[in-house]
Write a protein that holds these residues in place. Structure first.
Motif, PDB file in Angstrom:
ATOM      1  N   GLN A   8      12.161  38.325 -23.716  1.00  0.00           N
ATOM      2  CA  GLN A   8      13.268  37.510 -23.238  1.00  0.00           C
ATOM      3  C   GLN A   8      14.469  38.382 -22.894  1.00  0.00           C
ATOM      4  O   GLN A   8      15.117  38.192 -21.856  1.00  0.00           O
ATOM      5  CB  GLN A   8      13.656  36.470 -24.286  1.00  0.00           C
ATOM      6  N   LYS A   9      14.785  39.358 -23.747  1.00  0.00           N
ATOM      7  CA  LYS A   9      15.906  40.256 -23.460  1.00  0.00           C
ATOM      8  C   LYS A   9      15.618  41.095 -22.225  1.00  0.00           C
ATOM      9  O   LYS A   9      16.522  41.369 -21.430  1.00  0.00           O
ATOM     10  CB  LYS A   9      16.185  41.158 -24.660  1.00  0.00           C
ATOM     11  N   ASP A  10      14.367  41.495 -22.072  1.00  0.00           N
ATOM     12  CA  ASP A  10      14.014  42.255 -20.872  1.00  0.00           C
ATOM     13  C   ASP A  10      14.288  41.424 -19.622  1.00  0.00           C
ATOM     14  O   ASP A  10      14.855  41.915 -18.645  1.00  0.00           O
ATOM     15  CB  ASP A  10      12.542  42.674 -20.916  1.00  0.00           C
ATOM     16  N   GLU A  11      13.881  40.174 -19.669  1.00  0.00           N
ATOM     17  CA  GLU A  11      14.029  39.300 -18.497  1.00  0.00           C
ATOM     18  C   GLU A  11      15.489  38.983 -18.219  1.00  0.00           C
ATOM     19  O   GLU A  11      15.935  39.000 -17.059  1.00  0.00           O
ATOM     20  CB  GLU A  11      13.254  37.998 -18.729  1.00  0.00           C
ATOM     21  N   GLU A  12      16.252  38.694 -19.272  1.00  0.00           N
ATOM     22  CA  GLU A  12      17.617  38.221 -19.091  1.00  0.00           C
ATOM     23  C   GLU A  12      18.640  39.344 -19.003  1.00  0.00           C
ATOM     24  O   GLU A  12      19.702  39.175 -18.370  1.00  0.00           O
ATOM     25  CB  GLU A  12      17.994  37.284 -20.248  1.00  0.00           C
TER      26      GLU A  12
END
Length: 259
Positions: free
Chosen positions: A182-186
C-alpha cells in the motif's frame, strides 16, 4: 485604524501565517537525530563514519549518501563493497555516508555546515568526489510523509549536495520497494516519478537510477528473495543494486563499460 478593522487585519495575518506554515515540508527541514540514552549509538556511528572520511579524503572518487540501506553495503553485501569500493587503489574507491534510521531531514542536518549548527559531513574540502550516489527516503515512510513531501525532501538533499559539490556528478537512486504494498502504491511510486523529472531538470550531470523495478518479481510484486526483512537488502539485493548501478557509474566516471 478602528478596532474592528485592526482585529480583521490581525486575524487575516494570522491566517496567512498559518497557511504558509501549513505548506512547509517537514522532509525539507534540517533536523538532528536524538543521540542520547539508547540512541547514543547514533553519535558513535557518526564518529566512526567521519573517522573514515578523514582517512585519505582526497582519494575518494565516489560518495554514497543515505540511510541503513546505504550503510549496510559495508555489512551485508558479501565482498561487493570491499572488492569494488573499499580499496584506495580501486577506480571506484568510495566513502559511505549512510546512517541507519535517517530520513531526508536528518541527512540535511548532517550536510549542514558545523559553523551553522549542523554536522558538516562534507565540510572537509579535500573530499571532492567525481560522483555522489544518493539513496534516501525509505524512513520518511515511518511515520509517513506524503509522496510530495518525500520527493521534496529527496530533492532538497540532492540540491544541497550539488550546492556543496557543484563539480560532482550526482546519481539519484529511487526509493526501493518497502515492506508495504500500500505504501509503495500510495507513496513510493508517485515519489519516484517526481524524482525522475527532478533529475532531468537539474542538468546533464544529474542522473536518475530506477531501483524500484529491478526489485520486483515476475508478478510485479516485491522480490522478497532480495530482502533480509521487510526493508533491508540481503546479499542478493546488493548484487541487484550493484548490477544496476555499475554501468551508470562507469559511464559517469568515464570508464569503459565491460561487455
Amino acid at each position: 485604524m478602528t478596532l474592528p478593522s485592526a482585529m480583521t487585519f490581525l486575524l487575516g495575518g494570522l491566517l496567512l501565517a498559518g497557511s504558509v506554515l501549513s505548506k512547509e515540508n517537514p522532509a525539507e527541514l534540517a533536523v538532528p537525530r536524538d543521540t542520547t540514552g539508547k540512541s547514543q549509538w547514533v553519535a558513535n556511528h557518526y564518529k566512526r563514519m567521519m573517522a573514515l572520511a578523514d582517512k585519505s579524503p582526497e582519494k575518494f572518487r565516489i560518495v554514497f549518501v543515505g540511510d541503513s540501506i546505504t550503510k549496510k553495503w559495508l555489512d551485508d553485501s558479501g565482498s561487493l563493497w570491499a572488492d569494488n569500493f573499499g580499496s584506495e587503489d580501486s577506480p571506484f574507491y568510495a566513502l559511505n555516508l549512510g546512517v541507519p534510521g535517517d530520513r531526508t531531514d536528518h541527512v540535511l542536518y548532517r550536510l549542514k555546515a558545523k559553523e551553522d549548527g549542523g554536522l558538516g559531513n562534507l565540510d572537509n574540502p579535500a573530499i571532492q568526489p567525481e560522483v555522489i550516489v544518493l539513496m534516501i527516503g525509505t524512513n520518511n515512510l515511518f511515520p509517513p510523509h506524503d509522496a510530495e513531501q518525500i520527493a521534496g525532501g529527496i530533492g532538497a538533499v540532492a540540491k544541497r549536495l550539488k550546492d556543496l559539490r557543484p563539480d560532482s556528478k550526482l546519481i539519484i537512486c529511487s526509493v526501493i520497494p518497502s515492506n508495504s504494498a500500500q505504501k509503495d502504491e500510495e507513496l513510493v511510486i508517485p515519489a519516484n516519478a517526481t524524482l525522475s523529472a527532478l533529475a532531468e531538470s537539474m542538468g546533464d550531470d544529474v542522473r536518475y537510477l530506477d531501483l524500484f523495478s529491478p526489485f520486483l518479481d515476475g508478478q510485479g510484486k516485491k522480490n522478497t528473495e532480495c530482502y533480509e526483512d521487510g526493508l533491508h537488502l540481503n546479499e542478493k539485493g546488493y548484487e541487484v543494486w550493484f548490477s544496476e548501478l555499475m554501468p551508470m557509474l562507469k559511464e559517469t566516471l568515464g570508464l569503459a563499460t565491460e561487455n
